[in-house]
Design a protein around this motif. Structure first.
Motif, PDB file in Angstrom:
ATOM      1  N   VAL A   1       0.960  -1.179   0.017  1.00 37.77           N
ATOM      2  CA  VAL A   1      -0.090  -0.024   0.066  1.00 37.77           C
ATOM      3  C   VAL A   1       0.639   0.983   0.001  1.00 37.77           C
ATOM      4  O   VAL A   1       0.746   2.005  -0.732  1.00 37.77           O
ATOM      5  CB  VAL A   1      -0.933  -0.066   1.140  1.00 37.77           C
ATOM      6  N   TYR A   2       1.787   1.441   0.907  1.00 33.87           N
ATOM      7  CA  TYR A   2       2.895   2.343   0.878  1.00 33.87           C
ATOM      8  C   TYR A   2       3.600   2.631  -0.374  1.00 33.87           C
ATOM      9  O   TYR A   2       3.663   3.664  -0.843  1.00 33.87           O
ATOM     10  CB  TYR A   2       3.663   2.256   2.197  1.00 33.87           C
ATOM     11  N   ASN A   3       3.971   1.470  -0.957  1.00 27.18           N
ATOM     12  CA  ASN A   3       4.810   1.558  -1.995  1.00 27.18           C
ATOM     13  C   ASN A   3       3.936   2.148  -3.240  1.00 27.18           C
ATOM     14  O   ASN A   3       4.281   2.927  -3.891  1.00 27.18           O
ATOM     15  CB  ASN A   3       5.549   0.172  -2.232  1.00 27.18           C
ATOM     16  N   ARG A   4       2.751   1.754  -3.419  1.00 27.76           N
ATOM     17  CA  ARG A   4       1.967   2.334  -4.676  1.00 27.76           C
ATOM     18  C   ARG A   4       1.515   3.674  -4.270  1.00 27.76           C
ATOM     19  O   ARG A   4       1.570   4.449  -5.261  1.00 27.76           O
ATOM     20  CB  ARG A   4       0.511   1.307  -4.498  1.00 27.76           C
ATOM     21  N   SER A   5       1.302   3.927  -2.997  1.00 29.88           N
ATOM     22  CA  SER A   5       1.017   5.462  -2.784  1.00 29.88           C
ATOM     23  C   SER A   5       2.072   6.162  -3.119  1.00 29.88           C
ATOM     24  O   SER A   5       1.996   7.456  -3.673  1.00 29.88           O
ATOM     25  CB  SER A   5       0.627   5.540  -1.227  1.00 29.88           C
ATOM     26  N   LEU A   6       3.304   5.900  -2.721  1.00 30.11           N
ATOM     27  CA  LEU A   6       4.556   6.836  -3.041  1.00 30.11           C
ATOM     28  C   LEU A   6       4.776   6.959  -4.517  1.00 30.11           C
ATOM     29  O   LEU A   6       5.212   7.820  -4.959  1.00 30.11           O
ATOM     30  CB  LEU A   6       5.812   6.017  -2.398  1.00 30.11           C
ATOM     31  N   ARG A   7       4.575   5.624  -5.161  1.00 23.00           N
ATOM     32  CA  ARG A   7       4.704   5.620  -6.536  1.00 23.00           C
ATOM     33  C   ARG A   7       3.790   6.706  -7.561  1.00 23.00           C
ATOM     34  O   ARG A   7       4.097   6.989  -8.686  1.00 23.00           O
ATOM     35  CB  ARG A   7       4.777   4.499  -7.364  1.00 23.00           C
ATOM     36  N   ARG A   8       2.659   6.972  -7.001  1.00 19.59           N
ATOM     37  CA  ARG A   8       1.714   7.954  -7.512  1.00 19.59           C
ATOM     38  C   ARG A   8       2.138   9.213  -7.342  1.00 19.59           C
ATOM     39  O   ARG A   8       1.643  10.234  -7.857  1.00 19.59           O
ATOM     40  CB  ARG A   8       0.124   7.744  -6.981  1.00 19.59           C
ATOM     41  N   VAL A   9       3.114   9.533  -6.392  1.00 17.40           N
ATOM     42  CA  VAL A   9       3.689  10.878  -6.174  1.00 17.40           C
ATOM     43  C   VAL A   9       4.281  11.533  -7.724  1.00 17.40           C
ATOM     44  O   VAL A   9       5.001  10.665  -8.261  1.00 17.40           O
ATOM     45  CB  VAL A   9       4.561  10.927  -5.170  1.00 17.40           C
TER      46      VAL A   9
ATOM     47  N   ALA B   1      11.485   5.232  -2.188  1.00 14.41           N
ATOM     48  CA  ALA B   1      10.478   4.883  -2.085  1.00 14.41           C
ATOM     49  C   ALA B   1      10.079   3.472  -1.642  1.00 14.41           C
ATOM     50  O   ALA B   1       9.525   3.341  -0.574  1.00 14.41           O
ATOM     51  CB  ALA B   1       9.488   4.725  -3.499  1.00 14.41           C
TER      52      ALA B   1
ATOM     53  N   SER C   1       8.455   2.727   2.446  1.00 14.26           N
ATOM     54  CA  SER C   1       7.521   1.901   2.435  1.00 14.26           C
ATOM     55  C   SER C   1       7.941   0.996   3.160  1.00 14.26           C
ATOM     56  O   SER C   1       7.048   0.278   4.165  1.00 14.26           O
ATOM     57  CB  SER C   1       6.908   1.616   1.005  1.00 14.26           C
TER      58      SER C   1
END
Length: 352
Positions: free
Chosen positions: A240-248, A260, A264
């Motif tokens: 979840v954290y990794n996907r959120s950071l990659r949307r930045v 990232a 995460s």
């Protein structure tokens, strides 16, 4: 394109590459050998044991009933009518006891007192984390193959975490018992019960037999719940954290991908560990009490898992069952971040 067998790669065996336009894609890495998990776990355990030893000593002594300040030791649980005043008093009690024990160790034993039991701790943490992640990493692969699930499925993570917890507890219990006995032995240099780790092992085997080396194992098995909660939550939160950071809106390059990944991993490890500790912490106190040295006449202070739970709950209440929580949280959350961070780094390094 040839389909990969679930036995060939771990869940960490992919790495970002670039598609046209700068978007991150995934490319397979070379297969990870089963022993890679052993090396990665041992590396994380070594770093954790050395960096968090003082907090480990504080935690162990606060979990025991041998080092509580006299004023606090006489307090019995009377059951206040409201939960909030009780939680507030318990929190103040934890902080007060932590400060008292810290000052006592520094005053009577010096800074070396904060590293008592480091030898058996190193002898325990390194093989414990090595075994834990060896079993966990490989049971994920085998579990996914046998259960016909993907490796990132919750059921796969759960069975692997339980297997890892049981294997680690069984293999390393004698080491943790010796470490606990040494950390609780604060008598003067000439009057200490145990001279060193080998003397402690000799006395335990001579006076209590082989069963004495496995005191507290039942509580360790109960603690498998914490291991499962921690690792399952970690695996889910990491994604979840990794996907959120990659949307930045950040540059799609290897440096940002590495940042990232670290963020995460650290965030997921810390969040998951804190949640697991708050839910399953009482087993830690019970395990420490069961591992305490017997009385002078050889009689154990606590005779079993449930008797220990009942005794602490009756005479000390929630404050007793959560004794040592403050240094444990302060130690275990960074420990989880260090251990899993090093573990994941070694996996990526060995698989790249």
């Amino acid at each position: 394109m040839e389909q990969k067998s679930p036995l060939q790669y771990t869940s960490a065996s992919i790495a970002p590459s670039k598609r046209p336009g700068g978007l991150a894609a995934e490319r397979p890495l070379r297969p990870l050998r089963p022993l890679t998990h052993l090396l990665a776990g041992a590396s994380g355990g070594l770093a954790t044991a050395v960096l968090t030893s003082p907090l480990d000593v504080l935690r162990t002594r606060l979990q025991s009933d041998l080092y509580r300040p006299p004023r606090l030791a006489r307090i019995t649980y009377s059951g206040p009518p409201s939960i909030f005043p009780r939680l507030f008093r318990v929190s103040l009690c934890h902080i007060s006891e932590t400060i008292h024990i810290f000052n006592s160790i520094h005053k009577t034993e010096g800074w070396r007192g904060f590293y008592r039991g480091l030898g058996p701790s190193l002898a325990g943490v390194v093989p414990a984390t090595a075994i834990k992640f060896y079993v966990y990493g490989n049971c994920k692969r085998l579990g996914a193959h046998v259960l016909h699930y993907k490796e990132d499925a919750v059921i796969v993570h759960t069975q692997a975490a339980i297997a890892a917890g049981l294997a680690t507890a069984t293999a390393t219990n004698p080491i943790w018992l010796i470490k606990t006995r040494l950390q609780l032995d604060d008598r003067g240099i000439t009057t200490r019960r145990y001279k060193n780790s080998w003397d402690c092992a000799r006395q335990v085997l001579g006076q209590e037999g082989i069963r004495g080396m496995f005191r507290g194992l039942s509580a360790s098995y109960l603690g498998t719940v914490e291991t499962a909660l921690h690792l399952v939550l970690y695996e889910q939160l990491k994604v979840v954290y990794n996907r959120s950071l990659r949307r930045v809106n950040a540059p799609a390059n290897s440096a940002w991908n590495e940042v990232a990944t670290w963020i995460s991993t650290s965030g997921a490890a810390g969040s998951a560990k804190l949640t697991a500790v708050l839910i399953a912490y009482p087993h830690e106190v019970v395990r420490t009490r069961l591992r305490q040295a017997p009385l002078e006449n050889g009689t154990p202070r606590y005779t079993g898992l449930w008797q220990c739970f009942r005794s602490i709950g009756k005479h000390e209440g929630m404050a007793g069952l959560y004794g040592g929580l403050t240094p444990h949280v302060v130690r275990s959350v960074p420990s989880a971040i260090i251990t899993l961070g090093v573990y994941e780094f070694v996996l990526r390094f060995m698989g790249s």
